[in-house]
Design a protein around this motif. Structure first.
Motif, mmCIF file in Angstrom:
data_model
loop_
_atom_site.group_PDB
_atom_site.id
_atom_site.type_symbol
_atom_site.label_atom_id
_atom_site.label_comp_id
_atom_site.label_asym_id
_atom_site.label_seq_id
_atom_site.Cartn_x
_atom_site.Cartn_y
_atom_site.Cartn_z
ATOM 1 N N GLN A 1 0.826 -1.200 0.000
ATOM 2 C CA GLN A 1 0.000 0.000 0.000
ATOM 3 C C GLN A 1 0.865 1.257 0.000
ATOM 4 N N GLU A 2 1.928 1.277 0.817
ATOM 5 C CA GLU A 2 2.845 2.423 0.842
ATOM 6 C C GLU A 2 3.501 2.610 -0.520
ATOM 7 N N TRP A 3 3.901 1.511 -1.154
ATOM 8 C CA TRP A 3 4.527 1.566 -2.460
ATOM 9 C C TRP A 3 3.551 2.134 -3.487
ATOM 10 N N GLY A 4 2.301 1.708 -3.406
ATOM 11 C CA GLY A 4 1.284 2.220 -4.322
ATOM 12 C C GLY A 4 1.077 3.716 -4.183
ATOM 13 N N LEU A 5 1.073 4.210 -2.957
ATOM 14 C CA LEU A 5 0.920 5.651 -2.739
ATOM 15 C C LEU A 5 2.137 6.409 -3.273
ATOM 16 N N GLU A 6 3.316 5.835 -3.082
ATOM 17 C CA GLU A 6 4.541 6.466 -3.583
ATOM 18 C C GLU A 6 4.526 6.510 -5.114
ATOM 19 N N ILE A 7 4.032 5.441 -5.718
ATOM 20 C CA ILE A 7 3.956 5.387 -7.184
ATOM 21 C C ILE A 7 3.060 6.499 -7.714
ATOM 22 N N GLU A 8 1.918 6.684 -7.078
ATOM 23 C CA GLU A 8 0.989 7.715 -7.534
ATOM 24 C C GLU A 8 1.642 9.081 -7.541
ATOM 25 N N SER A 9 2.303 9.436 -6.446
ATOM 26 C CA SER A 9 2.911 10.758 -6.371
ATOM 27 C C SER A 9 4.113 10.881 -7.300
ATOM 28 N N THR A 10 4.936 9.854 -7.363
ATOM 29 C CA THR A 10 6.124 9.904 -8.207
ATOM 30 C C THR A 10 5.755 9.923 -9.678
ATOM 31 N N SER A 11 4.901 9.015 -10.081
ATOM 32 C CA SER A 11 4.600 8.902 -11.507
ATOM 33 C C SER A 11 3.872 10.127 -12.033
ATOM 34 N N SER A 12 2.919 10.633 -11.304
ATOM 35 C CA SER A 12 2.165 11.793 -11.781
ATOM 36 C C SER A 12 3.067 12.999 -11.982
ATOM 37 N N ALA A 13 3.897 13.267 -11.005
ATOM 38 C CA ALA A 13 4.762 14.445 -11.087
ATOM 39 C C ALA A 13 5.845 14.264 -12.147
ATOM 40 N N LYS A 14 6.454 13.100 -12.183
ATOM 41 C CA LYS A 14 7.594 12.876 -13.083
ATOM 42 C C LYS A 14 7.181 12.707 -14.537
ATOM 43 N N LEU A 15 6.015 12.142 -14.780
ATOM 44 C CA LEU A 15 5.581 11.943 -16.163
ATOM 45 C C LEU A 15 5.184 13.246 -16.841
ATOM 46 N N ASP A 16 4.932 14.286 -16.076
ATOM 47 C CA ASP A 16 4.589 15.580 -16.652
ATOM 48 C C ASP A 16 5.817 16.372 -17.084
ATOM 49 N N LEU A 17 7.003 15.942 -16.667
ATOM 50 C CA LEU A 17 8.231 16.648 -17.035
ATOM 51 C C LEU A 17 8.601 16.347 -18.484
ATOM 52 N N PRO A 18 9.205 17.316 -19.174
ATOM 53 C CA PRO A 18 9.643 17.046 -20.552
ATOM 54 C C PRO A 18 10.781 16.024 -20.569
ATOM 55 N N LEU A 19 10.827 15.189 -21.603
ATOM 56 C CA LEU A 19 11.859 14.159 -21.695
ATOM 57 C C LEU A 19 13.213 14.717 -22.136
ATOM 58 N N LEU A 20 13.201 15.832 -22.842
ATOM 59 C CA LEU A 20 14.449 16.452 -23.291
ATOM 60 C C LEU A 20 14.570 17.851 -22.712
ATOM 61 N N ARG A 21 15.809 18.266 -22.486
ATOM 62 C CA ARG A 21 16.063 19.633 -22.013
ATOM 63 C C ARG A 21 17.360 20.113 -22.652
ATOM 64 N N ARG A 22 17.514 21.404 -22.714
ATOM 65 C CA ARG A 22 18.741 21.985 -23.256
ATOM 66 C C ARG A 22 19.731 22.215 -22.127
ATOM 67 N N SER A 23 20.946 21.829 -22.392
ATOM 68 C CA SER A 23 22.005 22.058 -21.421
ATOM 69 C C SER A 23 22.283 23.557 -21.346
ATOM 70 N N GLU A 24 22.490 24.063 -20.156
ATOM 71 C CA GLU A 24 22.721 25.498 -19.963
ATOM 72 C C GLU A 24 24.052 25.960 -20.558
ATOM 73 N N ASP A 25 25.076 25.124 -20.442
ATOM 74 C CA ASP A 25 26.403 25.578 -20.859
ATOM 75 C C ASP A 25 26.655 25.453 -22.359
ATOM 76 N N ASN A 26 26.224 24.360 -23.006
ATOM 77 C CA ASN A 26 26.527 24.202 -24.427
ATOM 78 C C ASN A 26 25.280 24.111 -25.313
ATOM 79 N N ARG A 27 24.108 24.267 -24.749
ATOM 80 C CA ARG A 27 22.832 24.288 -25.464
ATOM 81 C C ARG A 27 22.512 22.984 -26.180
ATOM 82 N N ARG A 28 23.181 21.911 -25.844
ATOM 83 C CA ARG A 28 22.877 20.616 -26.438
ATOM 84 C C ARG A 28 21.663 20.005 -25.745
ATOM 85 N N LEU A 29 21.000 19.127 -26.491
ATOM 86 C CA LEU A 29 19.864 18.427 -25.910
ATOM 87 C C LEU A 29 20.370 17.295 -25.010
ATOM 88 N N ALA A 30 19.705 17.124 -23.894
ATOM 89 C CA ALA A 30 20.040 16.047 -22.955
ATOM 90 C C ALA A 30 18.740 15.438 -22.456
#
Length: 81
Positions: free
Chosen positions: A35-64
């Motif tokens: 049950q604890e694992w299930g609650l952790e999954i809900e919070s982790t997955s919802s928040a993390k799946l909304d993040l973009p999969l790619l981002r630009r590096s600040e120093d060299n502007r490459r995709l990461a």
């Protein structure tokens, strides 16, 4: 199968009683952890799946990749169920 005389002894009855208690406690512990694992999954997955999969590096502007380690762990855990 064990001899009836052995199972009728008080020591055997006590062992069986303790075994039932331990089994019950382990079952309750397992259910609680799932049950604890299930609650952790809900919070982790919802928040993390909304993040973009790619981002630009600040120093060299490459995709990461922007794949969160918590999400990787979650996907590995789910694979085993």
């Amino acid at each position: 199968e064990l001899d009836r005389n052995i199972l009728d002894r008080e020591e055997a009855k006590e062992v069986i009683k303790v075994q039932k208690v331990i089994t019950s406690l382990l079952t309750d512990f397992e259910a609680q952890k799932i049950q604890e694992w299930g609650l952790e999954i809900e919070s982790t997955s919802s928040a993390k799946l909304d993040l973009p999969l790619l981002r630009r590096s600040e120093d060299n502007r490459r995709l990461a990749t922007n794949f969160d380690p918590a999400l990787v762990r979650l996907l590995r855990e789910v694979k085993y169920f």
